[in-house]
Every structure is written in C-alpha cells, then in structure tokens.
Design a protein around this motif. Sequence first.
Motif, PDB file in Angstrom:
ATOM      1  N   MET A   1       0.841  -1.200   0.000  1.00 38.07           N
ATOM      2  CA  MET A   1       0.000   0.000   0.000  1.00 38.07           C
ATOM      3  C   MET A   1       0.877   1.251   0.000  1.00 38.07           C
ATOM      4  O   MET A   1       1.881   1.313   0.670  1.00 38.07           O
ATOM      5  CB  MET A   1      -0.904   0.007   1.229  1.00 38.07           C
ATOM      6  N   ASP A   2       0.425   2.252  -0.788  1.00 35.51           N
ATOM      7  CA  ASP A   2       1.127   3.534  -0.780  1.00 35.51           C
ATOM      8  C   ASP A   2       0.731   4.289   0.483  1.00 35.51           C
ATOM      9  O   ASP A   2      -0.411   4.728   0.636  1.00 35.51           O
ATOM     10  CB  ASP A   2       0.752   4.356  -2.016  1.00 35.51           C
ATOM     11  N   SER A   3       1.665   4.412   1.405  1.00 34.47           N
ATOM     12  CA  SER A   3       1.360   5.040   2.697  1.00 34.47           C
ATOM     13  C   SER A   3       1.157   6.540   2.577  1.00 34.47           C
ATOM     14  O   SER A   3       0.859   7.195   3.561  1.00 34.47           O
ATOM     15  CB  SER A   3       2.491   4.763   3.695  1.00 34.47           C
ATOM     16  N   ARG A   4       1.294   7.080   1.366  1.00 40.58           N
ATOM     17  CA  ARG A   4       1.132   8.520   1.176  1.00 40.58           C
ATOM     18  C   ARG A   4      -0.290   8.903   0.770  1.00 40.58           C
ATOM     19  O   ARG A   4      -0.655  10.074   0.850  1.00 40.58           O
ATOM     20  CB  ARG A   4       2.090   9.013   0.089  1.00 40.58           C
ATOM     21  N   ASN A   5      -1.112   7.966   0.271  1.00 41.17           N
ATOM     22  CA  ASN A   5      -2.444   8.306  -0.216  1.00 41.17           C
ATOM     23  C   ASN A   5      -3.393   8.649   0.924  1.00 41.17           C
ATOM     24  O   ASN A   5      -3.558   7.871   1.874  1.00 41.17           O
ATOM     25  CB  ASN A   5      -3.042   7.136  -0.997  1.00 41.17           C
ATOM     26  N   ILE A   6      -4.041   9.823   0.801  1.00 43.54           N
ATOM     27  CA  ILE A   6      -5.078  10.237   1.745  1.00 43.54           C
ATOM     28  C   ILE A   6      -6.324  10.585   0.936  1.00 43.54           C
ATOM     29  O   ILE A   6      -6.280  11.465   0.077  1.00 43.54           O
ATOM     30  CB  ILE A   6      -4.664  11.476   2.574  1.00 43.54           C
ATOM     31  N   LEU A   7      -7.423   9.898   1.194  1.00 39.85           N
ATOM     32  CA  LEU A   7      -8.667  10.189   0.493  1.00 39.85           C
ATOM     33  C   LEU A   7      -9.379  11.348   1.173  1.00 39.85           C
ATOM     34  O   LEU A   7      -9.591  11.325   2.395  1.00 39.85           O
ATOM     35  CB  LEU A   7      -9.581   8.954   0.499  1.00 39.85           C
ATOM     36  N   ILE A   8      -9.764  12.354   0.384  1.00 37.69           N
ATOM     37  CA  ILE A   8     -10.531  13.494   0.893  1.00 37.69           C
ATOM     38  C   ILE A   8     -11.867  13.512   0.165  1.00 37.69           C
ATOM     39  O   ILE A   8     -11.915  13.690  -1.054  1.00 37.69           O
ATOM     40  CB  ILE A   8      -9.784  14.819   0.673  1.00 37.69           C
ATOM     41  N   ILE A   9     -12.941  13.325   0.905  1.00 35.28           N
ATOM     42  CA  ILE A   9     -14.274  13.277   0.320  1.00 35.28           C
ATOM     43  C   ILE A   9     -14.890  14.665   0.444  1.00 35.28           C
ATOM     44  O   ILE A   9     -15.287  15.096   1.524  1.00 35.28           O
ATOM     45  CB  ILE A   9     -15.153  12.233   1.026  1.00 35.28           C
ATOM     46  N   GLY A  10     -14.946  15.365  -0.665  1.00 38.91           N
ATOM     47  CA  GLY A  10     -15.480  16.724  -0.685  1.00 38.91           C
ATOM     48  C   GLY A  10     -14.436  17.730  -1.114  1.00 38.91           C
ATOM     49  O   GLY A  10     -13.361  17.806  -0.526  1.00 38.91           O
ATOM     50  N   GLY A  11     -14.748  18.503  -2.138  1.00 35.26           N
ATOM     51  CA  GLY A  11     -13.807  19.484  -2.666  1.00 35.26           C
ATOM     52  C   GLY A  11     -14.200  20.915  -2.387  1.00 35.26           C
ATOM     53  O   GLY A  11     -13.898  21.821  -3.174  1.00 35.26           O
ATOM     54  N   GLY A  12     -14.870  21.134  -1.258  1.00 30.12           N
ATOM     55  CA  GLY A  12     -15.175  22.499  -0.847  1.00 30.12           C
ATOM     56  C   GLY A  12     -13.977  23.139  -0.165  1.00 30.12           C
ATOM     57  O   GLY A  12     -12.837  22.671  -0.300  1.00 30.12           O
ATOM     58  N   VAL A  13     -14.232  24.202   0.580  1.00 27.77           N
ATOM     59  CA  VAL A  13     -13.156  24.922   1.244  1.00 27.77           C
ATOM     60  C   VAL A  13     -12.373  24.011   2.179  1.00 27.77           C
ATOM     61  O   VAL A  13     -11.134  24.040   2.220  1.00 27.77           O
ATOM     62  CB  VAL A  13     -13.732  26.137   2.006  1.00 27.77           C
ATOM     63  N   ALA A  14     -13.072  23.161   2.940  1.00 25.87           N
ATOM     64  CA  ALA A  14     -12.394  22.265   3.879  1.00 25.87           C
ATOM     65  C   ALA A  14     -11.515  21.261   3.153  1.00 25.87           C
ATOM     66  O   ALA A  14     -10.346  21.064   3.507  1.00 25.87           O
ATOM     67  CB  ALA A  14     -13.418  21.545   4.751  1.00 25.87           C
ATOM     68  N   GLY A  15     -12.060  20.614   2.138  1.00 25.53           N
ATOM     69  CA  GLY A  15     -11.288  19.625   1.407  1.00 25.53           C
ATOM     70  C   GLY A  15     -10.090  20.214   0.697  1.00 25.53           C
ATOM     71  O   GLY A  15      -8.996  19.624   0.683  1.00 25.53           O
ATOM     72  N   MET A  16     -10.261  21.401   0.106  1.00 23.01           N
ATOM     73  CA  MET A  16      -9.165  22.052  -0.604  1.00 23.01           C
ATOM     74  C   MET A  16      -8.030  22.429   0.342  1.00 23.01           C
ATOM     75  O   MET A  16      -6.854  22.180   0.061  1.00 23.01           O
ATOM     76  CB  MET A  16      -9.687  23.296  -1.327  1.00 23.01           C
ATOM     77  N   GLU A  17      -8.390  23.040   1.480  1.00 25.64           N
ATOM     78  CA  GLU A  17      -7.360  23.483   2.413  1.00 25.64           C
ATOM     79  C   GLU A  17      -6.629  22.290   3.035  1.00 25.64           C
ATOM     80  O   GLU A  17      -5.406  22.311   3.178  1.00 25.64           O
ATOM     81  CB  GLU A  17      -7.977  24.346   3.513  1.00 25.64           C
ATOM     82  N   ALA A  18      -7.366  21.250   3.388  1.00 30.17           N
ATOM     83  CA  ALA A  18      -6.733  20.064   3.952  1.00 30.17           C
ATOM     84  C   ALA A  18      -5.794  19.415   2.944  1.00 30.17           C
ATOM     85  O   ALA A  18      -4.685  18.988   3.294  1.00 30.17           O
ATOM     86  CB  ALA A  18      -7.797  19.070   4.406  1.00 30.17           C
ATOM     87  N   ALA A  19      -6.220  19.348   1.680  1.00 35.90           N
ATOM     88  CA  ALA A  19      -5.375  18.758   0.635  1.00 35.90           C
ATOM     89  C   ALA A  19      -4.079  19.535   0.476  1.00 35.90           C
ATOM     90  O   ALA A  19      -2.992  18.955   0.348  1.00 35.90           O
ATOM     91  CB  ALA A  19      -6.142  18.718  -0.689  1.00 35.90           C
ATOM     92  N   LYS A  20      -4.170  20.855   0.494  1.00 30.86           N
ATOM     93  CA  LYS A  20      -2.972  21.695   0.352  1.00 30.86           C
ATOM     94  C   LYS A  20      -2.000  21.433   1.495  1.00 30.86           C
ATOM     95  O   LYS A  20      -0.787  21.273   1.275  1.00 30.86           O
ATOM     96  CB  LYS A  20      -3.377  23.168   0.315  1.00 30.86           C
ATOM     97  N   GLN A  21      -2.521  21.373   2.706  1.00 29.87           N
ATOM     98  CA  GLN A  21      -1.649  21.170   3.861  1.00 29.87           C
ATOM     99  C   GLN A  21      -1.042  19.766   3.858  1.00 29.87           C
ATOM    100  O   GLN A  21       0.147  19.595   4.179  1.00 29.87           O
ATOM    101  CB  GLN A  21      -2.443  21.399   5.156  1.00 29.87           C
ATOM    102  N   LEU A  22      -1.814  18.759   3.504  1.00 33.25           N
ATOM    103  CA  LEU A  22      -1.304  17.388   3.460  1.00 33.25           C
ATOM    104  C   LEU A  22      -0.241  17.229   2.377  1.00 33.25           C
ATOM    105  O   LEU A  22       0.761  16.525   2.567  1.00 33.25           O
ATOM    106  CB  LEU A  22      -2.457  16.404   3.222  1.00 33.25           C
TER     107      LEU A  22
END
Length: 339
Positions: A1-22
């Motif tokens: 398993m790729d230990s780097r993959n993080i699934l984010i469900i939702g591309g609103g403000v919360a999902g976008m900001e979390a993705a950027k930080q991760l």
Amino acid sequence: MDSRNILIIGGGVAGMEAAKQLYRLGYRPVIVEQSDHLGGHVAGWFKLFPDMLSASDLISQMEEGLDGVDVYLKTRVASMNRLKDGFSVVLSNGTGLLCQAVLIASGFNLFDASRKEEYGYGVYDHVITNADLEQWFRTGADPRVPEEPSTIAFVHCVGSRDLKAGNPQCSKVCCMTAIKQAIEMKEKFPQAEVWCFYMDLRLFGKKYEDFYINAQRDYGVHFVRGRVSEVSEDIDGKVMLKAEDTLAGTQVKLKTDLLVLMAGMLCNEDTSSLAAMVRASVDSDGFLRSRDNIYRINESSRPGVFFAGACTGTKTVPETVAEARAAALDIHNYLSGND
C-alpha cells in the motif's frame, strides 16, 4: 500500500485546504468531489463577511495550492472497505485506490425553502433565497429581482431553529449573511428601504457586531425582532408580509418588491451513506459525530477516519479553514504514530 495516499471526500473549502496542507507535509491527497467544480457553496457566493472578500478570489487562491493534488470531479465514492492498515476505495468512475486515511469534508446542504409554504418560495414571482441573491450578485441575471426595488425584506431562520422543519439547530451564518446582503442591496439601491426580520441576532465572530452596527448607522437597514407569519402577493406582483414586532408589541404589515429567505444549513444528504461506509456515527442533528465536541472535533470514533468543516455541524468559512488545517495535522500525527 502507498502510505502517502489520503482520500478526501469533498472538494469544498475544507477539502481544498486540507489537501494543500497534506501535500505540503509530503502526502498524496486525493480529492473526490461530486459536483463539476471545486469550492463547494463558497464558489457560488459573491462576497464573504465581515471583510467583504471576493469569494471567487478566495477560491482561486486556494486552487493555486493544489498543483500536484489528484482531483476527481463529478465523482462519488462507490464503496470503501477497511483493511488492516488502511482502506480500499472504489470510485464511481471505476478508479480503485488504496488509502492510509480518510478525511470526510462533505459539507452541508441548504434547506429547501419551498418546504416553508407560508413564505411562497417557488410560488410568488419575487421571493428568492440567500443563495439565489448571491447568484444574482455574481451574474446580474434573475428575473425575480426587480430592476429598481424600492423595498426589500429579509427573513432570517428559514428552516433553522425550526422543530416543524426538523432542524432545531441554529445555522450560525444566516444572521451575518442577511446583514451582508442587506448592505450590498443598499449599495446597489441607495434609495431602497431594507428590512430584516429576525428571531435573535447571533453575532459571535470578530467584527460581526461592528458589521451589524454599520448596517444600521451607515446604511439605514431596519431590524425587526419578530417572525414573519404570513406572505402573499397582490395584484401588482408586490409581496405582502405580516409580522409581529415582539419588542414594540405591534403588528407589522409591509409591501415589498423583493423578499429574501435566509435558508439554513442542513447535513449533507450523503452523510448517512458515508458514515455507514466507514462505520462512523451520526449525531442527533444529522451531522457526523466527532469523537468529542471540545478537544477531538476532527476525529471520528474509527481509527484513520477524520472530519473537517460543516460535515460535523454548521461552520463559518474561517472555522472551516481552521478545522481543515487541524485535520491535516491530526492525520499526519496519526500516520506518524504520534496520535
């Protein structure tokens, strides 16, 4: 398993900001968004209180931080299975993913104002919602908004704090949204009389009280404490409303050119199915249940499953962004063994 993959469900403000930080932390966030764009509800807004920041500018700024992040639009999570050290995910487009952690940032839905039949949404020509008005601010196109209204009224708490509507919770942002929109309408139509009918004004954030005072003092917006009880339409297409001013103890009758209903926030309709997939809990208000409401708001009761934004309850944009950043750090600590 790729230990780097993080699934984010939702591309609103919360999902976008979390993705950027991760992504900055060295992970490979994957955003799955069911609509055809990023930004969620904020992308449909014109300006944001209390600084009147352009919503489109904010979304553009946030998108700049997503270079290198995988984004699937018009896509849903079809299935998700727990593995020993992560999750096996299948998307609606057939893509399969192995992810080490899941962040649910599925946001909220707006209350369907047509359910409050007494207000005439979808029946009378000049009754719209807060979301409709934001769209008009952005595009200038909506035949329900008169070219030169002389009187405009706003009704707070439509579908919020309403047991009959099945939503006893306060939507938190409606009071400030109404004040913001009232100011914007006064700026566009300085000669118009603008009225706000409210149950209680809940102005808890930084600069919120100043914003309210500014609306009264500098823009002349009228505030009436009392729920609108009846709405009708006269032969000329004017909207007639009746309300009680509970502070003055008098009845108010008003003829207005435009009635704006402040539709409240409800849990996203996908909440229950998402919760079932990851075996997370749903709270009594229909939103996802955090591990607790004080110290671990971003954590679920299931290892590896995290929350951010309005999926756990009504939030302002600053709160949502802050939660997204905190959730990214929580995920990092969890995967680093520092939980």
